[in-house]
Design a protein around this motif. Structure first.
Motif, PDB file in Angstrom:
ATOM      1  N   ALA A  38      -0.500 -42.622 -46.242  1.00 10.73           N
ATOM      2  CA  ALA A  38      -0.987 -42.461 -44.877  1.00 10.73           C
ATOM      3  C   ALA A  38      -2.001 -43.524 -44.533  1.00 10.73           C
ATOM      4  CB  ALA A  38      -1.600 -41.077 -44.708  1.00 10.73           C
ATOM      5  N   MET A  39      -2.885 -43.833 -45.448  1.00 16.75           N
ATOM      6  CA  MET A  39      -3.955 -44.754 -45.133  1.00 16.75           C
ATOM      7  C   MET A  39      -3.497 -46.198 -45.056  1.00 16.75           C
ATOM      8  SD  MET A  39      -6.326 -42.836 -44.464  1.00 16.75           S
ATOM      9  CE  MET A  39      -5.488 -41.287 -44.213  1.00 16.75           C
ATOM     10  N   VAL A  40      -2.286 -46.508 -45.532  1.00 18.05           N
ATOM     11  CA  VAL A  40      -1.799 -47.869 -45.393  1.00 18.05           C
ATOM     12  C   VAL A  40      -1.740 -48.230 -43.925  1.00 18.05           C
ATOM     13  CG1 VAL A  40       0.130 -49.419 -45.807  1.00 18.05           C
ATOM     14  CG2 VAL A  40      -0.447 -47.667 -47.488  1.00 18.05           C
ATOM     15  N   ALA A  41      -1.263 -47.294 -43.112  1.00 19.70           N
ATOM     16  CA  ALA A  41      -1.094 -47.584 -41.693  1.00 19.70           C
ATOM     17  C   ALA A  41      -2.404 -47.673 -40.954  1.00 19.70           C
ATOM     18  CB  ALA A  41      -0.226 -46.501 -41.048  1.00 19.70           C
ATOM     19  N   LEU A  42      -3.471 -47.168 -41.537  1.00 16.93           N
ATOM     20  CA  LEU A  42      -4.707 -47.058 -40.798  1.00 16.93           C
ATOM     21  C   LEU A  42      -5.342 -48.401 -40.524  1.00 16.93           C
ATOM     22  CD1 LEU A  42      -6.203 -44.002 -42.625  1.00 16.93           C
ATOM     23  CD2 LEU A  42      -4.518 -44.110 -40.820  1.00 16.93           C
ATOM     24  N   LEU A  43      -5.333 -49.263 -41.492  1.00 14.04           N
ATOM     25  CA  LEU A  43      -5.992 -50.547 -41.312  1.00 14.04           C
ATOM     26  C   LEU A  43      -5.014 -51.690 -41.161  1.00 14.04           C
ATOM     27  CD1 LEU A  43      -8.862 -50.272 -43.904  1.00 14.04           C
ATOM     28  CD2 LEU A  43      -9.002 -50.063 -41.449  1.00 14.04           C
ATOM     29  N   THR A  44      -3.755 -51.461 -41.473  1.00 12.46           N
ATOM     30  CA  THR A  44      -2.848 -52.582 -41.530  1.00 12.46           C
ATOM     31  C   THR A  44      -2.308 -52.986 -40.190  1.00 12.46           C
ATOM     32  OG1 THR A  44      -1.006 -51.115 -41.886  1.00 12.46           O
ATOM     33  CG2 THR A  44      -2.098 -52.005 -43.825  1.00 12.46           C
ATOM     34  N   PHE A  53      -3.189 -54.450 -55.826  1.00 12.36           N
ATOM     35  CA  PHE A  53      -2.774 -53.157 -55.292  1.00 12.36           C
ATOM     36  C   PHE A  53      -3.710 -52.741 -54.158  1.00 12.36           C
ATOM     37  CE2 PHE A  53      -2.630 -48.534 -55.126  1.00 12.36           C
ATOM     38  CZ  PHE A  53      -1.268 -48.273 -55.214  1.00 12.36           C
ATOM     39  N   ASN A  54      -3.131 -52.154 -53.130  1.00 10.81           N
ATOM     40  CA  ASN A  54      -3.891 -51.705 -51.968  1.00 10.81           C
ATOM     41  C   ASN A  54      -4.521 -50.340 -52.266  1.00 10.81           C
ATOM     42  OD1 ASN A  54      -4.828 -51.073 -49.414  1.00 10.81           O
ATOM     43  ND2 ASN A  54      -2.920 -51.594 -48.381  1.00 10.81           N
ATOM     44  N   TYR A  55      -5.840 -50.281 -52.301  1.00 14.18           N
ATOM     45  CA  TYR A  55      -6.503 -49.023 -52.668  1.00 14.18           C
ATOM     46  C   TYR A  55      -6.125 -47.874 -51.754  1.00 14.18           C
ATOM     47  CZ  TYR A  55      -9.853 -49.870 -48.829  1.00 14.18           C
ATOM     48  OH  TYR A  55     -10.430 -50.088 -47.600  1.00 14.18           O
ATOM     49  N   SER A  56      -5.796 -48.171 -50.489  1.00 11.08           N
ATOM     50  CA  SER A  56      -5.479 -47.098 -49.556  1.00 11.08           C
ATOM     51  C   SER A  56      -4.111 -46.478 -49.805  1.00 11.08           C
ATOM     52  CB  SER A  56      -5.599 -47.592 -48.116  1.00 11.08           C
ATOM     53  OG  SER A  56      -4.948 -48.820 -47.931  1.00 11.08           O
ATOM     54  N   ALA A  64      -8.185 -49.339 -56.534  1.00 12.41           N
ATOM     55  CA  ALA A  64      -7.181 -50.410 -56.585  1.00 12.41           C
ATOM     56  C   ALA A  64      -6.962 -50.914 -57.996  1.00 12.41           C
ATOM     57  CB  ALA A  64      -7.610 -51.566 -55.681  1.00 12.41           C
ATOM     58  N   PHE A  65      -8.040 -51.095 -58.742  1.00 15.62           N
ATOM     59  CA  PHE A  65      -7.944 -51.790 -60.021  1.00 15.62           C
ATOM     60  C   PHE A  65      -7.385 -50.919 -61.139  1.00 15.62           C
ATOM     61  CE2 PHE A  65     -11.651 -54.809 -58.739  1.00 15.62           C
ATOM     62  CZ  PHE A  65     -10.824 -55.395 -57.792  1.00 15.62           C
ATOM     63  N   ARG A  66      -7.195 -49.635 -60.871  1.00 18.59           N
ATOM     64  CA  ARG A  66      -6.541 -48.789 -61.873  1.00 18.59           C
ATOM     65  C   ARG A  66      -5.027 -49.050 -61.909  1.00 18.59           C
ATOM     66  NH1 ARG A  66      -7.316 -42.728 -59.578  1.00 18.59           N
ATOM     67  NH2 ARG A  66      -9.481 -43.464 -59.555  1.00 18.59           N
ATOM     68  N   HIS A  67      -4.535 -49.815 -60.936  1.00 20.81           N
ATOM     69  CA  HIS A  67      -3.111 -50.124 -60.850  1.00 20.81           C
ATOM     70  C   HIS A  67      -2.852 -51.561 -61.294  1.00 20.81           C
ATOM     71  CE1 HIS A  67      -2.129 -46.500 -58.429  1.00 20.81           C
ATOM     72  NE2 HIS A  67      -3.355 -46.673 -57.951  1.00 20.81           N
ATOM     73  N   PRO A  68      -1.690 -51.819 -61.886  1.00 20.98           N
ATOM     74  CA  PRO A  68      -1.363 -53.209 -62.246  1.00 20.98           C
ATOM     75  C   PRO A  68      -1.124 -54.048 -60.995  1.00 20.98           C
ATOM     76  CG  PRO A  68       0.542 -51.769 -62.594  1.00 20.98           C
ATOM     77  CD  PRO A  68      -0.620 -50.871 -62.265  1.00 20.98           C
ATOM     78  N   VAL A  69      -1.248 -55.361 -61.158  1.00 19.09           N
ATOM     79  CA  VAL A  69      -0.970 -56.246 -60.025  1.00 19.09           C
ATOM     80  C   VAL A  69       0.504 -56.128 -59.656  1.00 19.09           C
ATOM     81  CG1 VAL A  69      -2.831 -57.826 -60.622  1.00 19.09           C
ATOM     82  CG2 VAL A  69      -0.531 -58.222 -61.528  1.00 19.09           C
ATOM     83  N   TYR A 110       0.368 -57.062 -47.340  1.00 22.57           N
ATOM     84  CA  TYR A 110      -0.875 -56.687 -46.657  1.00 22.57           C
ATOM     85  C   TYR A 110      -1.674 -55.727 -47.522  1.00 22.57           C
ATOM     86  CZ  TYR A 110      -3.708 -55.901 -42.493  1.00 22.57           C
ATOM     87  OH  TYR A 110      -4.736 -55.855 -41.582  1.00 22.57           O
ATOM     88  N   CYS A 111      -2.961 -56.010 -47.706  1.00 21.16           N
ATOM     89  CA  CYS A 111      -3.734 -55.279 -48.708  1.00 21.16           C
ATOM     90  C   CYS A 111      -5.199 -55.227 -48.307  1.00 21.16           C
ATOM     91  CB  CYS A 111      -3.578 -55.970 -50.061  1.00 21.16           C
ATOM     92  SG  CYS A 111      -4.512 -55.217 -51.401  1.00 21.16           S
ATOM     93  N   ASN A 112      -5.700 -54.014 -48.085  1.00 22.19           N
ATOM     94  CA  ASN A 112      -7.102 -53.846 -47.706  1.00 22.19           C
ATOM     95  C   ASN A 112      -8.064 -54.209 -48.826  1.00 22.19           C
ATOM     96  OD1 ASN A 112      -6.465 -52.829 -45.092  1.00 22.19           O
ATOM     97  ND2 ASN A 112      -5.892 -50.902 -46.045  1.00 22.19           N
TER      98      ASN A 112
END
Length: 413
Positions: A12-18, A167-170, A196-201, A211-213
């Motif tokens: 959901a939050m991907v759409a918020l800032l992108t 990785f996009n934290y949102s 974000a950093f808990r995920h691999p690139v 697109y990545c916040n």
């Protein structure tokens, strides 16, 4: 990610800032390292006639009718539209209500949350530091912020151009749960990076557009480190005050100047529509937490697109501004993305969206035309963001050779 129902759970939050310039991480795009990539704003075959039509009474009536049609179809409570071209009649209209409960009317003087338009300010701050010799665009982010995956390889340029591979934290499930369980919660930049950093690139730096916040949170930290100021203070002193933008700010916490519209979103834990004026936008910070007004965004559109302040002084040097406006193609036809700014069929600027609010601030250099659209909902209509629906409907009338068409990509939402 695919269906809209999925975004309510995970993305959901991907759409918020992108806005809508989100691309699936598997989608191909021209890499940033190819300077010869065509500017996405170069239109193909198009109708003949002027780049922008004069706003005659007949054109004004067409605009009124078109805006009302989009409002009706997309169920938008309230919207304000401003169009200005030097030497021509302007167009400023508000339609609908700012608050559905009280019936208070939408008016042009309201403050609004501008979501991802914040990115244009953060990247401007970065580019000013480039001009001052404090940083270089091809410096690795690891020189300024510790613990970044691939931090020795990802450059500031790739962060600003959405080609880092981070990785996009949102999109993180735990982030979504934390935010929607307590929309008044405050997040720190480091907390956002931890998600974000808990995920691999997703891919190696520069390989594609995604697109990545997370990118902008990192750039905000670079601005603070190298300027010695809090980001909001830097923006005010070096960008907002020189531009005469007295009603624009990066708020602390959930501060929201009055008067403002109530916002309406379905980006909630249960998918039900909620009011959002009191929500805390700190989770967006350098990527999307700013507040502005129609009149200030009228100033900002040509300022960010040209790098020149209203009084004629340079905000960004011509050489650095040229680098900003190199807009390699994205997976979205007709849309290119440069350094914190897009070019869609010749319109340069950015859109913004976060719970309850959307905005669009764009500039057409060919005629020095500014278009600003502000509305108090982010609820999609047929998988399209309402700000894009307004932008397309308006430009079909005023600039048929340059139609702002930024289609939503449900698979990336």
């Amino acid at each position: 990610m695919s269906p809209t129902s999925v975004r309510l759970r995970r993305a959901a939050m991907v759409a918020l800032l992108t806005g809508t310039l989100v691309a699936p991480c598997t989608a191909g795009a021209a890499p940033a390292s190819v300077p010869s990539a065509p500017a996405a704003g170069t239109p193909g075959p198009s109708p003949s006639g002027p780049d922008v039509r004069p706003l005659s009474p007949d054109v004004t009536r067409q605009l009124d009718a078109s805006v009302r049609r989009v409002m009706r179809e997309a169920k938008v409570p309230g919207v304000t539209v401003g169009i200005w071209t030097p030497g021509q009649r302007g167009y400023v209209r508000s339609f609908g209500v700012a608050d559905k409960e009280t019936g208070r009317r939408m008016t042009p003087d309201l403050y609004t949350r501008i979501g991802s338009e914040t990115k244009t300010f953060t990247v401007t701050a970065l580019l000013q530091l480039v001009d001052r010799g404090k940083v270089r665009l091809d410096d690795p982010i690891g020189r300024y912020v510790e613990g970044v995956p691939n931090g020795d390889r990802i450059t500031l340029r790739q962060l600003a151009g959405m080609r880092s591979g981070l990785f996009n934290y949102s999109e993180d499930d735990d982030f979504f749960a934390a935010l929607t369980s307590d929309p008044q919660r405050s997040f720190t930049p480091r907390q956002l990076l931890d998600y974000a950093f808990r995920h691999p690139v997703l891919f190696q730096p520069g390989q594609k557009f995604s697109y990545c916040n997370t990118n902008l949170i990192l750039l905000g930290l670079v601005v603070e480190k190298e300027s010695g100021q809090r980001l909001g203070d830097y923006l005010k002193q070096h960008i907002l005050d020189p531009a005469g933008m007295k009603d624009t700010l990066l708020p602390k916490g959930s501060a929201f100047p009055t008067p403002h519209a109530q916002g309406y979103t379905d980006q909630t834990a249960n998918g039900e529509v909620a009011e959002t004026a009191g929500w805390n936008p700190s989770w967006g910070w350098a990527a999307g937490a700013m507040v502005s007004t129609l009149e200030d965004l009228r100033i900002w559109a040509p300022t960010v697109a040209t790098g020149e302040l209203p009084d004629g002084r340079r905000m960004i040097s011509p050489a650095t501004q040229r680098q900003r406006l190199v807009t390699p193609a994205t997976p979205i036809p007709g849309a290119g993305y440069g350094l914190g700014i897009f070019d869609v069929q010749g319109w340069i600027g950015h859109n913004g969206s976060l719970p309850g609010y959307e905005s669009l601030t764009i500039y057409l250099p060919a005629t020095r035309t500014t278009l600003v659209v502000l509305l108090n909902t982010d609820i999609d209509h047929d998988d399209e963001e309402p700000s894009t629906l307004f932008g397309q409907a308006i430009t079909e009338i005023i600039s048929p050779r340059h139609v702002f068409d930024l289609p939503a990509a449900p698979a990336a939402r």
